[in-house]
Design a protein around this motif. Structure first.
Motif, PDB file in Angstrom:
ATOM      1  N   ARG A  35       0.843  -1.274  -0.104  1.00 32.76           N
ATOM      2  CA  ARG A  35       0.079   0.083  -0.053  1.00 32.76           C
ATOM      3  C   ARG A  35       0.718   1.244  -0.014  1.00 32.76           C
ATOM      4  O   ARG A  35       1.038   1.760  -0.844  1.00 32.76           O
ATOM      5  CB  ARG A  35      -1.105  -0.017   1.022  1.00 32.76           C
ATOM      6  CG  ARG A  35      -2.137   0.876   0.903  1.00 32.76           C
ATOM      7  CD  ARG A  35      -2.198   2.207   1.434  1.00 32.76           C
ATOM      8  NE  ARG A  35      -1.527   2.541   2.755  1.00 32.76           N
ATOM      9  CZ  ARG A  35      -1.139   3.467   3.518  1.00 32.76           C
ATOM     10  NH1 ARG A  35      -1.062   4.715   2.627  1.00 32.76           N
ATOM     11  NH2 ARG A  35      -0.945   3.662   4.472  1.00 32.76           N
ATOM     12  N   ASP A  36       1.562   1.551   1.155  1.00 32.90           N
ATOM     13  CA  ASP A  36       2.460   2.878   1.232  1.00 32.90           C
ATOM     14  C   ASP A  36       3.618   2.604   0.250  1.00 32.90           C
ATOM     15  O   ASP A  36       3.876   3.694  -0.550  1.00 32.90           O
ATOM     16  CB  ASP A  36       2.786   3.129   2.700  1.00 32.90           C
ATOM     17  CG  ASP A  36       2.495   4.332   3.094  1.00 32.90           C
ATOM     18  OD1 ASP A  36       2.207   5.366   1.995  1.00 32.90           O
ATOM     19  OD2 ASP A  36       2.804   4.869   4.223  1.00 32.90           O
ATOM     20  N   GLY A  37       4.180   1.550   0.043  1.00 31.15           N
ATOM     21  CA  GLY A  37       5.600   1.158  -0.764  1.00 31.15           C
ATOM     22  C   GLY A  37       4.973   1.269  -2.063  1.00 31.15           C
ATOM     23  O   GLY A  37       5.794   1.709  -2.949  1.00 31.15           O
TER      24      GLY A  37
ATOM     25  N   VAL B 162       3.636   2.642  15.736  1.00 27.66           N
ATOM     26  CA  VAL B 162       4.191   3.900  15.006  1.00 27.66           C
ATOM     27  C   VAL B 162       4.540   3.561  13.578  1.00 27.66           C
ATOM     28  O   VAL B 162       4.607   2.504  13.187  1.00 27.66           O
ATOM     29  CB  VAL B 162       5.694   4.000  15.866  1.00 27.66           C
ATOM     30  CG1 VAL B 162       6.614   2.952  15.339  1.00 27.66           C
ATOM     31  CG2 VAL B 162       6.298   5.251  15.239  1.00 27.66           C
ATOM     32  N   HIS B 163       4.362   4.853  12.926  1.00 28.62           N
ATOM     33  CA  HIS B 163       4.349   4.552  11.335  1.00 28.62           C
ATOM     34  C   HIS B 163       5.289   5.837  11.062  1.00 28.62           C
ATOM     35  O   HIS B 163       4.842   6.864  11.110  1.00 28.62           O
ATOM     36  CB  HIS B 163       3.157   4.735  10.690  1.00 28.62           C
ATOM     37  CG  HIS B 163       2.864   4.760   9.161  1.00 28.62           C
ATOM     38  ND1 HIS B 163       2.378   3.811   8.448  1.00 28.62           N
ATOM     39  CD2 HIS B 163       3.510   5.674   8.311  1.00 28.62           C
ATOM     40  CE1 HIS B 163       2.185   4.219   7.139  1.00 28.62           C
ATOM     41  NE2 HIS B 163       2.905   5.337   7.198  1.00 28.62           N
ATOM     42  N   THR B 164       6.479   5.606  10.372  1.00 29.82           N
ATOM     43  CA  THR B 164       7.504   6.816  10.164  1.00 29.82           C
ATOM     44  C   THR B 164       7.838   6.777   8.564  1.00 29.82           C
ATOM     45  O   THR B 164       7.726   5.821   7.879  1.00 29.82           O
ATOM     46  CB  THR B 164       8.610   6.612  11.048  1.00 29.82           C
ATOM     47  OG1 THR B 164       9.267   5.538  10.708  1.00 29.82           O
ATOM     48  CG2 THR B 164       8.326   6.628  12.371  1.00 29.82           C
ATOM     49  N   HIS B 165       8.079   7.998   8.098  1.00 33.20           N
ATOM     50  CA  HIS B 165       8.742   7.935   7.038  1.00 33.20           C
ATOM     51  C   HIS B 165      10.275   8.925   6.970  1.00 33.20           C
ATOM     52  O   HIS B 165      10.488   9.252   7.892  1.00 33.20           O
ATOM     53  CB  HIS B 165       7.852   9.170   5.976  1.00 33.20           C
ATOM     54  CG  HIS B 165       6.586   8.502   5.427  1.00 33.20           C
ATOM     55  ND1 HIS B 165       6.601   7.879   4.232  1.00 33.20           N
ATOM     56  CD2 HIS B 165       5.507   8.175   5.995  1.00 33.20           C
ATOM     57  CE1 HIS B 165       5.494   7.218   3.913  1.00 33.20           C
ATOM     58  NE2 HIS B 165       4.611   7.338   5.162  1.00 33.20           N
ATOM     59  N   ASN B 166      11.144   8.629   5.751  1.00 30.83           N
ATOM     60  CA  ASN B 166      12.261   8.679   5.827  1.00 30.83           C
ATOM     61  C   ASN B 166      12.997   9.865   5.408  1.00 30.83           C
ATOM     62  O   ASN B 166      14.058  10.152   5.020  1.00 30.83           O
ATOM     63  CB  ASN B 166      13.006   7.437   5.143  1.00 30.83           C
ATOM     64  CG  ASN B 166      14.198   6.929   5.543  1.00 30.83           C
ATOM     65  OD1 ASN B 166      14.614   7.445   6.947  1.00 30.83           O
ATOM     66  ND2 ASN B 166      15.056   6.809   4.696  1.00 30.83           N
TER      67      ASN B 166
ATOM     68  N   GLY C 200      10.612   7.313   1.176  1.00 29.91           N
ATOM     69  CA  GLY C 200      10.549   5.827   1.550  1.00 29.91           C
ATOM     70  C   GLY C 200       9.599   5.982   2.875  1.00 29.91           C
ATOM     71  O   GLY C 200       9.559   6.797   3.656  1.00 29.91           O
ATOM     72  N   ASN C 201       9.463   4.780   3.252  1.00 33.38           N
ATOM     73  CA  ASN C 201       9.076   4.422   4.683  1.00 33.38           C
ATOM     74  C   ASN C 201      10.163   3.791   5.639  1.00 33.38           C
ATOM     75  O   ASN C 201      11.074   3.702   5.049  1.00 33.38           O
ATOM     76  CB  ASN C 201       7.922   3.456   4.650  1.00 33.38           C
ATOM     77  CG  ASN C 201       6.637   4.046   4.238  1.00 33.38           C
ATOM     78  OD1 ASN C 201       6.432   4.516   3.074  1.00 33.38           O
ATOM     79  ND2 ASN C 201       5.515   3.732   4.789  1.00 33.38           N
ATOM     80  N   ALA C 202       9.940   3.421   6.868  1.00 35.45           N
ATOM     81  CA  ALA C 202      10.531   2.910   7.552  1.00 35.45           C
ATOM     82  C   ALA C 202      11.242   1.475   7.027  1.00 35.45           C
ATOM     83  O   ALA C 202       9.993   0.753   6.386  1.00 35.45           O
ATOM     84  CB  ALA C 202      10.039   2.586   9.071  1.00 35.45           C
TER      85      ALA C 202
HETATM   86 ZN   LIG Z   1       2.805   6.523   5.193  1.00 39.00          ZN
END
Ligand SMILES: [Zn+2]
Length: 540
Positions: A13-15, A205-209, A241-243
């Motif tokens: 999804r987020d990827g 937790v949901h983090t972005h890079n 990107g995401n974590a």
């Molecule tokens: Zn996200």
């Protein structure tokens, strides 16, 4: 507090929000299977009803009967409307997924500016939407968008959003660093303040890079009390990107002692990362931590001799823990000891005093002198060493090739290659076109071999690099061609050198195919008996 961390993968999804990433429904199903084998707890599949691929994914993923929970993603209901009449919420309910992730606003600035509604209406939107899906029997994860930014500007409101989600029945409340701008100490401070404030829901937790801190922020949140981590394989995701779960999982498990996935599954991490980058058709950086090709690669005399004594001298973990392996890079300067340890790496014990060993070392040195470089061409080097140790029986022999490149005014250039090989005593002649000479050669070679060795269908060229070796004498210069090839499991690199770029490419291409067939050669060909007969070749 429990040391068990729930792993939530959002690669699908987020990827897929990342630039240049487009996955078909089949791709998504393949990736879901692989993630399930790795042992993640949640697989977020997409947004039901948003496009035909996601509709198909949610339908077909149920047939796979995965252990991981399948998650459908969506937003809270629209402002000033009724949750039960919201088409998106309805589609989540009907998707067949056991779990829903609902994203909602927790930053007052966003409520005013993006949603253009009141703070109270936003709370009602969150409450109604979660309650509706809970009544439908789903597990609900609430992703509080821009939570850290929201908390910094208006902590009371951000906390009220969280409480409202819990009150509506959310099983998880996930704090998102949506813009990726928060620092690890801020994450730690904020999560510490909130841990203990919820009674029935758990924190995630949901983090972005965007500040290259997605992994660090995830670890900070866990250390402060979060118990679910959301991320993607290889850190795929929009903007920066995401974590990256390929770093988050081993860091949590091997460094901090948390319990994420079973130890024996952790050994599949490298393979999972490479498989998914292959299916998603994105290159993995060679120096990606834990799972990269160079994560445990050593070059240069002092490091290598220390590593040979005890790998802990230059490795922070045993690479096998994450399914990676140590690599010794060979360079011209390093000489004999590196070649011997490289051979050992391949399971070949070379006797340094034997004439055969001297022969192969001299040959490698001679080739390096001619401009070959084996540091970036492991597969060609392996072929040389195995050849010298008499392990290889060639499955095909080269006879000739011809190239035709035709350009006429007003027409596109056409490249055509003609290849003549001998496979198990049979002469094989093929011709193929391509969008360039190398592509045409690759196609012709493949066409000739694939009928005898169907496994070659799974491999393809993933990178092609040309370097001019003697730049002072440009017309007479030699070129070095490096080719990287891949299949679902592996990547390997080969090299060719010549004054003619087509010839150099041909050398590297042939080595690439030979390496792909290596496993078959080693197991199936014995003493002059061409057991490739079982593939239907008549052995003359
Ligand atoms: Zn996200």
């Amino acid at each position: 507090m429990s040391r068990v961390i729930s792993i939530f993968d959002t690669t699908l999804r987020d990827g897929t929000q990342g630039e240049g990433i487009s996955l078909s429904a089949d791709d998504k199903l393949k990736i879901a299977k692989k993630l399930n084998e790795l042992g993640v707890h949640y697989i977020e599949g997409g947004i039901p009803g948003s496009n035909s691929k996601d509709i198909e994914f949610f339908k077909r993923v149920q047939e796979l009967r995965l252990d991981a929970k399948i998650v459908a993603f969506g937003s809270t209901r629209r402002k000033d409307s009724v949750a039960a009449q919201d088409a998106n919420l309805q589609r989540i309910l009907e998707s067949g997924a056991q779990v829903a992730t609902l994203v909602g606003k927790s930053w007052d600035f966003h409520v005013h500016t993006a949603l253009q509604t009141t703070l109270d209406e936003n709370l009602a939107m969150i409450y109604d939407s979660i309650a509706f899906l809970k009544q439908g029997g789903m597990e609900v994860i609430f992703d509080a968008e821009h939570f850290f930014d929201g908390f910094k500007h208006n902590p009371e409101y951000a906390a009220a959003v969280m409480k409202k989600a819990e009150e509506a029945g959310a099983d998880w409340v996930v704090m998102c660093d949506t813009n990726g701008g928060t620092m690890p100490h801020e994450v730690h401070d904020i999560v510490t303040k909130l841990t203990g404030q919820l009674t029935t829901a758990h924190l995630g937790v949901h983090t972005h890079n965007d500040c290259e801190l997605a992994v660090a922020n995830t670890l900070s949140a866990v250390q402060a009390g979060a118990r679910q981590v959301q991320g993607t394989i290889n850190g795929l995701g929009e903007r920066c990107g995401n974590a990256n779960l390929c770093s988050v999982i081993p860091n949590l498990q091997l460094k901090l002692g948390y319990d994420c996935i079973p130890e024996e599954r952790l050994k599949q991490l490298t393979n999972t990362a490479r498989y998914i980058s292959e299916v998603a058709n994105v290159n993995m950086p060679v120096n990606q931590p834990y799972v990269g090709n160079a994560s445990f690669a050593h070059k240069g005399g002092i490091h290598v001799s220390a590593i040979m004594r005890d790998s802990r001298t230059y490795e922070h973990i045993a690479p096998e823990l994450v399914g990676n392996k140590q690599r010794i890079l060979v360079s011209e300067l390093a000489g004999q000891s590196n070649i011997l340890s490289k051979a050992k790496d391949m399971g070949i014990e070379l006797d340094p005093t034997s004439p055969d060993t001297r022969g192969v070392i001299d040959r490698i040195k001679d080739l390096e002198h001619q401009g070959y470089q084996f540091e970036g061409a492991d597969a060609s080097l392996e072929l040389l060493i195995r050849e010298a140790s008499g392990e290889i029986k060639e499955l095909f022999a080269f006879e000739s090739f011809k190239m035709l490149v035709e350009k006429s005014a007003g027409r596109p250039t056409v490249s055509e290659a003609f290849v003549k090989l001998n496979v198990g005593g049979t002469s094989v002649y093929t011709a193929a076109e391509g969008n360039g000479p190398v592509n045409a050669l690759d196609n012709a070679l493949r066409k000739a071999l694939v009928q005898y060795f169907p496994s070659l269908r799974e491999m393809h060229l993933s990178d092609y690099k040309v370097r001019v070796l003697d730049e002072n004498d440009a017309t007479a210069a030699k070129v070095r061609v490096l080719i990287e090839s891949k299949n679902y499991e592996h990547a390997w690199s080969t090299v060719g050198v010549s004054g003619n770029v087509i010839e150099a490419s041909w050398e590297a291409l042939v080595d690439s195919f030979r390496h792909a067939l290596l496993a078959e050669e080693l197991t199936e060909v014995e003493d002059g008996d061409l057991s490739i007969n079982k593939r239907g070749i008549v052995n003359h």
